[in-house]
Design an enzyme around this catalytic site. Structure first.
Site: not given
Ligand code: AMP
Length: 389
Positions: A7, A83, A172, A198, A231, A273, A275, A323, A375
């Protein structure tokens, strides 16, 4: 079959060597800061992590290092899967690398310039350096290629659509395909209409009916749809003209603002993030609370959009960083969908596991699962399917 999955990004290159039959990962790592001072490789093998500081002026040197490191694994590499972020209007599925398919990756690169050019270069380097190995292109858009025209077409003039290939490509796709495959294995005939969620630093939903993509939330680029780490997701497109004319921001400024400085980061004013944002909310930070609320709000709204595209939904699956791990985000989104029959069991939701699992109550109209995505395995399986065992 042992497959090396690559990737590549503009200054990084992630790799993983795995076996398709057992799913065993022999080694994985990431070459970082390629072409920049201070380049290094983070490598993991048998659960042991190491950092190698090596000079990597270009991707070719990085790949040479990766192959050198992988010699210690003592497993033959039998094929390489790449990828590719954007397959554009050429790839309805993965494809073996030839001069023609490699040319397509470059031709569609203006749609994803930060990724496709580097990916095409890396594919070419691998083919030249190891001509005995087969290389396969696995575009992240391929799964969405055959969604219905009413889903992919934008209501803008046909000549613009045709000339500039402006349409919904999504992203994705490899993850959403893996989620369908896993859910189908678990649920069999009970699942026909799945919304795959996702939710990671990039986030998208996909409506999948009997294995076929019916719609997805990302668009021409991965900027559209849900609120993401940095984003903005969907905003009125006129925001761009307005800021350009009134705020004197250039197109590049707006691009950077919407891709890198928006989303959860902008609303929380704290972090991209989830968290950190959850922690902020628990400590009474109102901006963090709003970031969480907006994430639940938009995700549940677009969930309904995906359901509408299939005229129904029987299964929902959470995947990716948020998720798979965030009990709070899962509960927050599900709560907003209770009216349509989503009911998760709070105790099942709290369980931490690497296994796919059901977290809804037996009387939930919509079965809800958490499914860790993979993936790399999906890419490796495509390599095996195309190159043979
Ligand atoms: P991904 O892009 O799929 O790697 O997802 C990355 C995002 O997942 C991070 O930015 C976090 O917001 C979120 N994440 C990762 N681990 C956890 C965790 N243990 N709990 C909550 N969120 C997490």
């Amino acid at each position: 079959m042992n497959v090396l999955v690559i990737n590549a990004g503009s200054s990084s290159l992630k790799y993983q060597l795995l076996n398709t039959e057992t799913g065993e990962v022999f080694a994985k790592g990431n070459c970082e800061r390629i072409g920049i001072d201070g380049s290094f490789i983070g490598h993991e093998e048998n659960g042991v992590k190491g950092k190698l500081e090596v000079d990597m002026p270009d991707h070719k040197t990085a790949i040479s290092h990766v192959f050198e490191i992988l010699k210690t694994v003592d497993q033959p590499i039998e094929g390489i899967g790449h990828r590719v972020v954007q397959g554009g209007w050429y790839f309805p599925e993965s494809a073996v690398v030839t001069d023609e398919t490699l040319g397509w990756v470059r031709e569609v690169a203006p749609l994803a310039p930060l990724h496709n050019y580097a990916e095409a270069d890396v594919i070419e380097i691998c083919r030249d350096m190891f001509p005995e190995l087969g290389n396969v292109i696995v575009p992240d858009t391929a799964f969405h290629y055959n969604m219905p025209e009413q889903a992919w077409r934008y209501a803008i003039p046909r000549d613009i659509v045709d000339k500039y290939h402006v349409r919904k490509y999504g992203a994705h796709g490899t993850s959403h395909r893996f989620i369908w495959r896993t859910v189908h294995e678990m649920m069999g005939d009970k699942t026909h209409k799945l919304v795959s969620c996702h939710l990671g630093s990039g986030a998208s939903l996909c409506a999948i009916e009997d294995g076929q993509c019916m719609d997805t939330t990302m668009g021409l680029t991965p900027l559209d749809g849900l609120i993401m780490g940095t984003r903005c997701g969907t905003v009125d497109p006129a925001t761009v003209f307005y800021l350009n004319r009134v705020a004197n921001m250039s197109i590049d400024d707006i691009d950077t603002m919407m891709n890198k400085k928006s989303g959860l980061l902008a609303v929380s004013g704290k972090s991209s993030d989830s968290r950190d944002i959850e922690e902020g909310m628990n400590n009474g930070d109102e901006n963090c609370k709003m970031a969480m609320e907006m994430f639940y709000y938009r995700t549940s709204q677009l969930f309904c959009e995906m359901a509408a595209s299939m005229e129904g939904v029987d299964t929902m699956a959470y995947t990716a960083g948020i998720g798979e791990n965030s009990v709070t985000m899962r509960a927050g989104v599900a709560k907003r969908l209770e009216w349509m029959g989503v009911k998760i069991d709070p105790e099942l939701n709290k369980i931490r596991s690497d296994e796919p699992r059901v977290i809804s109550t037996p009387d939930s109209k919509i079965t809800v699962l958490v499914v860790p995505t993979n993936e790399e395995l999906m890419i490796a399986l495509d390599v095996e399917a195309l190159l043979g065992k």
